[in-house]
Write an enzyme that holds these catalytic residues in place. Sequence first.
Site, mmCIF file in Angstrom:
data_model
loop_
_atom_site.group_PDB
_atom_site.id
_atom_site.type_symbol
_atom_site.label_atom_id
_atom_site.label_comp_id
_atom_site.label_asym_id
_atom_site.label_seq_id
_atom_site.Cartn_x
_atom_site.Cartn_y
_atom_site.Cartn_z
ATOM 1 N N LYS A 25 0.872 -1.177 0.000
ATOM 2 C CA LYS A 25 0.000 0.000 0.000
ATOM 3 C C LYS A 25 0.899 1.213 0.000
ATOM 4 C CE LYS A 25 -4.484 0.551 0.024
ATOM 5 N NZ LYS A 25 -5.490 -0.426 -0.441
HETATM 6 P P1 NAD Z 1 -12.844 7.236 -3.144
HETATM 7 O O1 NAD Z 1 -11.832 8.265 -2.842
HETATM 8 O O2 NAD Z 1 -13.269 7.012 -4.555
HETATM 9 O O3 NAD Z 1 -14.159 7.529 -2.285
HETATM 10 C C1 NAD Z 1 -14.132 7.678 -0.903
HETATM 11 C C2 NAD Z 1 -15.507 8.172 -0.480
HETATM 12 O O4 NAD Z 1 -15.573 8.212 0.938
HETATM 13 C C3 NAD Z 1 -15.818 9.586 -0.984
HETATM 14 O O5 NAD Z 1 -17.160 9.626 -1.400
HETATM 15 C C4 NAD Z 1 -15.611 10.425 0.264
HETATM 16 O O6 NAD Z 1 -16.365 11.613 0.253
HETATM 17 C C5 NAD Z 1 -16.145 9.453 1.311
HETATM 18 N N1 NAD Z 1 -15.778 9.817 2.668
HETATM 19 C C6 NAD Z 1 -14.585 10.225 3.155
HETATM 20 N N2 NAD Z 1 -14.694 10.493 4.458
HETATM 21 C C7 NAD Z 1 -15.983 10.236 4.804
HETATM 22 C C8 NAD Z 1 -16.710 10.323 5.995
HETATM 23 N N3 NAD Z 1 -16.133 10.732 7.133
HETATM 24 N N4 NAD Z 1 -18.030 9.977 5.988
HETATM 25 C C9 NAD Z 1 -18.632 9.562 4.847
HETATM 26 N N5 NAD Z 1 -17.977 9.468 3.674
HETATM 27 C C10 NAD Z 1 -16.673 9.797 3.659
HETATM 28 O O7 NAD Z 1 -12.291 5.875 -2.494
HETATM 29 P P2 NAD Z 1 -12.700 4.388 -2.850
HETATM 30 O O8 NAD Z 1 -11.733 3.886 -3.836
HETATM 31 O O9 NAD Z 1 -14.171 4.318 -3.102
HETATM 32 O O10 NAD Z 1 -12.350 3.665 -1.472
HETATM 33 C C11 NAD Z 1 -13.271 3.594 -0.396
HETATM 34 C C12 NAD Z 1 -12.855 2.477 0.545
HETATM 35 O O11 NAD Z 1 -12.815 1.243 -0.179
HETATM 36 C C13 NAD Z 1 -11.463 2.619 1.155
HETATM 37 O O12 NAD Z 1 -11.471 2.031 2.437
HETATM 38 C C14 NAD Z 1 -10.591 1.803 0.229
HETATM 39 O O13 NAD Z 1 -9.396 1.373 0.855
HETATM 40 C C15 NAD Z 1 -11.539 0.642 -0.052
HETATM 41 N N6 NAD Z 1 -11.228 -0.114 -1.264
HETATM 42 C C16 NAD Z 1 -11.160 0.476 -2.481
HETATM 43 C C17 NAD Z 1 -10.891 -0.280 -3.621
HETATM 44 C C18 NAD Z 1 -10.888 0.308 -5.005
HETATM 45 O O14 NAD Z 1 -10.782 -0.461 -5.959
HETATM 46 N N7 NAD Z 1 -11.004 1.602 -5.184
HETATM 47 C C19 NAD Z 1 -10.668 -1.654 -3.487
HETATM 48 C C20 NAD Z 1 -10.757 -2.245 -2.225
HETATM 49 C C21 NAD Z 1 -11.048 -1.457 -1.131
#
Ligand code: NAD
Length: 418
Positions: A107
């Site tokens: 990461k």
């Molecule tokens: P992203 O940046 O596209 O979206 C994150 C979202 O979370 C945004 O809408 C943001 O406004 C919201 N957010 C942030 N703080 C917040 C809060 N306090 N309350 C409510 N919403 C809040 O990120 P993502 O890629 O969608 O990732 C989200 C989660 O999924 C993370 O934990 C990431 O590690 C995990 N994840 C992502 C992927 C991927 O392929 N992108 C894969 C596995 C896991």
Amino acid sequence: MTIYQGPVFDMARQQFQVIADYLDIAHDQRERLLYPKRAITVSVPIHRDDGTTEVFQGYRVQHHLSLGPTKGGTRFAKSVDIGEVAALAIWMSWKCALAGLPYGGAKGGVTVDPASLSLRELEALSRRYMQEMIPFVGPHTDVMAPDMGTNEQVMAWFMDTYSVYRGETVTEIVTGKPVATGGTVGRREATGRGVVHLAMRAAESIDLNPSGASAIVQGFGNVGSVTATELALRGVKVIGVSDHTACLYDSAGLDVAKLNAHVAKHGTLAGFSTEAAFDPHALLTQKCDILVPAAMERVIDGGVASQLQCRILAEGANGPTTPDADLVLAERQEIFVVPDILCNAGGVVVSYFEWVQDLQQLFWEESEVNARLAQILDRAFTQVTTRAHRDNVSQRTAAMAIGVEKVAAAKEKRGLFP
Ligand code: NAD
């Protein structure tokens, strides 16, 4: 004494202790399994638009190389520190092993609020971060992908920066790229699609009919928005959503297509509706059938866990549930937990497909991507639920144990050099 500190790392360590005890792993093998192989810290200077120079801190943690290259996302967020990045790398290792992928976990990230950067500044930060990482990454060493605060465009800049340095196009250096630059069809949607596929498997297990069931999704970025969209496609009523700017709730159901259109135009949920505005602290504990945290770590602690009113907890985010909350959920038993390393594995599975396609320069149809994704997720789901049932342990313990066992077996068979 270790450089890995902070609540998120403590959580990964605590979870590992539970698994190590359950698997009866010898005490002298535990640190070798838990602590990362390498941690890289870099300073990332950029020219701001106002002419000043600013330096950001960047990190990359590579957990283990026992099964192949490391693989993992890059996070641009204010919360990023070495402890958080290390915890996320460790979870990636268990996740990749559970899914049967030939990777260790990694990461990376930069401590920055990406919303405070102009597009030009974001490009400068992305390119300089990748440039600083060039000695430590490679298609057979460590392959990056998107995470919170980064996206397809950032991956395209990473790939271009690495390729310019090498003097040839190296698409396989990152995954989650736009299809136009060697990305795979279906990667952008893969994590959310996987979350919903597994939520549907969970629904089947508890005889819940998705049509007319209700769902709440926290986070409306890549994972949250695709999850909400896919749930709506299956007839699930999405009654609550939130992002860092707004929280919305309507027991009659929100119009997910309109939410997507609003976010496509304005970037966030802010300004979507005043009537549906809701207290973000109360969202997770509203009554619903399927609850999907898809934003930050540690949002479900012991207190929140005791108030949850969902039937399925499908963990889209990494590390949304604390070990305290796990104890509460184990007591309550009535909530079907799809643990993060299983639930959100769709992203890294399709990243793996992208890497394979780039290495072979042979590209698949979306139907093939989705069918193979479902096959891998179904196999992991069955393994986890069978193990949890057999040993009377939580689904998180079962999932992590399968991952840890595979890494431990590879280390044991390869031996310790010299
Ligand atoms: P992203 O940046 O596209 O979206 C994150 C979202 O979370 C945004 O809408 C943001 O406004 C919201 N957010 C942030 N703080 C917040 C809060 N306090 N309350 C409510 N919403 C809040 O990120 P993502 O890629 O969608 O990732 C989200 C989660 O999924 C993370 O934990 C990431 O590690 C995990 N994840 C992502 C992927 C991927 O392929 N992108 C894969 C596995 C896991």
